[in-house]
Design an enzyme around this catalytic site. Structure first.
Site, mmCIF file in Angstrom:
data_model
loop_
_atom_site.group_PDB
_atom_site.id
_atom_site.type_symbol
_atom_site.label_atom_id
_atom_site.label_comp_id
_atom_site.label_asym_id
_atom_site.label_seq_id
_atom_site.Cartn_x
_atom_site.Cartn_y
_atom_site.Cartn_z
ATOM 1 N N HIS A 258 90.965 65.476 -11.571
ATOM 2 C CA HIS A 258 91.417 64.617 -12.707
ATOM 3 C C HIS A 258 90.321 64.628 -13.859
ATOM 4 C CE1 HIS A 258 93.330 60.982 -14.459
ATOM 5 N NE2 HIS A 258 92.125 60.587 -14.722
ATOM 6 N N GLU A 262 91.197 66.531 -17.441
ATOM 7 C CA GLU A 262 91.073 65.848 -18.934
ATOM 8 C C GLU A 262 89.974 66.306 -19.844
ATOM 9 O OE1 GLU A 262 92.916 63.499 -19.962
ATOM 10 O OE2 GLU A 262 94.136 63.389 -18.103
ATOM 11 N N LYS A 265 91.473 69.762 -21.086
ATOM 12 C CA LYS A 265 92.400 69.404 -22.172
ATOM 13 C C LYS A 265 91.593 68.849 -23.633
ATOM 14 C CE LYS A 265 95.119 66.119 -20.563
ATOM 15 N NZ LYS A 265 96.345 65.127 -20.644
ATOM 16 N N ASN A 266 90.746 68.111 -23.696
ATOM 17 C CA ASN A 266 89.974 67.825 -24.813
ATOM 18 C C ASN A 266 89.315 68.938 -25.484
ATOM 19 O OD1 ASN A 266 90.772 64.968 -24.354
ATOM 20 N ND2 ASN A 266 88.825 64.353 -23.806
#
Length: 428
Positions: A258, A262, A265-266
């Site tokens: 997780h 994230e 993705k950023n």
């Protein structure tokens, strides 16, 4: 219309019984919320128990510990701004937790030697887990409803302070509760653990490189879908104390996945959107990852060339609902970004087991993200919110106080954690 005396008596008895049940439940709630604090566990403790599991022991521990954690959470919800709790979404979340607490109380005095009781308890936990599966999204919707109800769509500073403080504690409590429930269900419930080497949801030999690469591939699939290109990945491992050995640790792979998903993705979005004229992945700067295993910490450094941001924005990066991406449209079933919960929740997953997540921006160039995890399972202790007078005072204080949701306030971080979090650990 006449009502017989017998029916009146029956109705009266029913009212008395319901009132008595509510009074009893209220007393039990106060008992668990005010007289007991959550008991933090370590990954080492989880692992030791899971290697020689006993369903009766788990039942007796969880029916008490889950009640304490739920009661502490419910007590804190009562301190939230009334306007937020009056939203339909926040009220729904409140009722979910009340219902789960009530269901746990049905097992408070049940016999741990009765196999049917143990089976019913596992089924109840599965029901509770399912009920709370959309808590994050539903509470986020409540915050949005509150913001939309204000004239300019902006929350007051004091309200934002209370919500930020609450959501950090609320979501980390949720992570801890799901951890307890998942361990019990995977060890004793009907759900078969597909990963045989796992102890519940814990991998005793979690390969950090493998999880990081898996998170990158998942983020890449989503990035390709939205942008049709994706920055490539360069990754290196450094294991000075175990030369030639893979970097492994006792950890929950889904938590690490997780966090990394994230962050990737950023980095991908920032890298692509700062080069809007580039249509070939080979022409994009690579995302660089370095994994270090020390004696006490495992550190994962993620570096991108996505333009970075100013240090003035650093505080905002861990605030809920803040995002530099445009809000996703309603027809996006898998939005790449836009809700603003990615970084705050990722940080909570790291903090939950005594780690951390920090950002180091270089304005005009890119950003380095650092994920810190504990090398030793006994040092990976749960960080659990405790509701007490200090907590209530924070909600009622008109002056914003530095807390750990602000990564630049290190003094506030130390003070905040020492006053309002459990640090004494137990091996169950």
């Amino acid at each position: 219309m006449k009502i017989s005396g017998r029916l009146l008596a029956t109705l009266a008895q029913g009212c008395v019984r319901r009132t008595t049940e509510r009074d009893h439940l209220a007393r039990r709630f106060e008992f668990y919320a005010c007289k007991h604090n959550p008991t933090p566990l370590t990954l080492g403790g989880y692992l030791k128990f899971g290697q020689n599991p006993c369903q009766q022991k788990s039942f007796k521990f969880l029916r008490f510990e889950l009640a304490v954690r739920l009661a502490n959470m419910l007590k804190e919800i009562e301190e939230l701004p009334k306007d937020l709790m009056n939203t339909s979404s926040a009220d729904l979340v409140h009722r979910w937790y009340e219902e789960s607490f009530r269901e746990l109380m049905e097992f408070e005095n049940a016999s741990s030697s009765d196999q049917s009781v143990l089976s019913e308890f596992s089924e109840a936990l599965e029901k509770i887990r399912s009920r709370h599966s959309t808590v994050v999204e539903t509470m986020a919707q409540g915050v949005m409803e509150l913001a939309n109800s204000s004239p300019d769509g902006v929350l007051e500073d004091a309200t934002r302070k209370d919500i930020q403080y609450f959501l950090n504690r609320f979501y980390i409590s949720r992570i801890s509760i799901r951890m307890l429930i998942n361990q019990h269900i995977l060890l004793f419930g009907n759900q078969l653990n597909q990963e045989r080497r796992y102890i519940g949801s814990i991998d005793p030999h979690c390969d950090v490189l493998e999880v990081v690469q898996g998170a990158y591939e998942d983020a890449k699939g989503l990035c390709d879908l939205h942008y049709c290109i994706t920055p490539k990945l360069d990754i290196k491992c450094f294991n000075p104390y175990e030369q030639g050995e893979p970097i492994q640790m006792v950890y929950v792979p889904s938590h690490l996945h997780h966090i990394m998903f994230e962050l990737f993705k950023n980095s991908m979005r920032a890298t692509i959107e700062t080069r809007s004229n580039v249509t070939d992945s080979d022409l994009l700067p690579h995302i660089e990852v370095k994994i270090f295993k020390g004696k006490e910490d495992i550190t994962i450094k993620i570096s991108d060339q996505g333009g970075g941001f100013s240090r003035d924005q650093l505080d905002l990066m861990f605030n809920y609902t803040y995002t530099t991406a445009s809000k996703p449209s309603a027809d996006h079933h898998t939005p790449f970004a836009g809700y603003g919960y990615g970084l705050p929740l990722s940080r909570l997953y790291a903090v939950y087991l005594n780690g951390n997540l920090d950002l180091a921006p270089v304005e005009g160039h890119g950003t380095d993200a650092y994920v810190y995890l504990k090398t030793l399972s006994q040092a990976a202790s749960e960080l659990l919110p405790v509701f007490n007078k200090t907590t209530a005072k924070y909600y009622n204080s008109p002056i914003p106080v530095a807390d750990w949701s602000n990564p630049s306030h290190t003094t506030g971080l130390t003070t905040f954690l020492s006053r309002t979090y459990c640090t004494k650990t137990s091996n169950q």
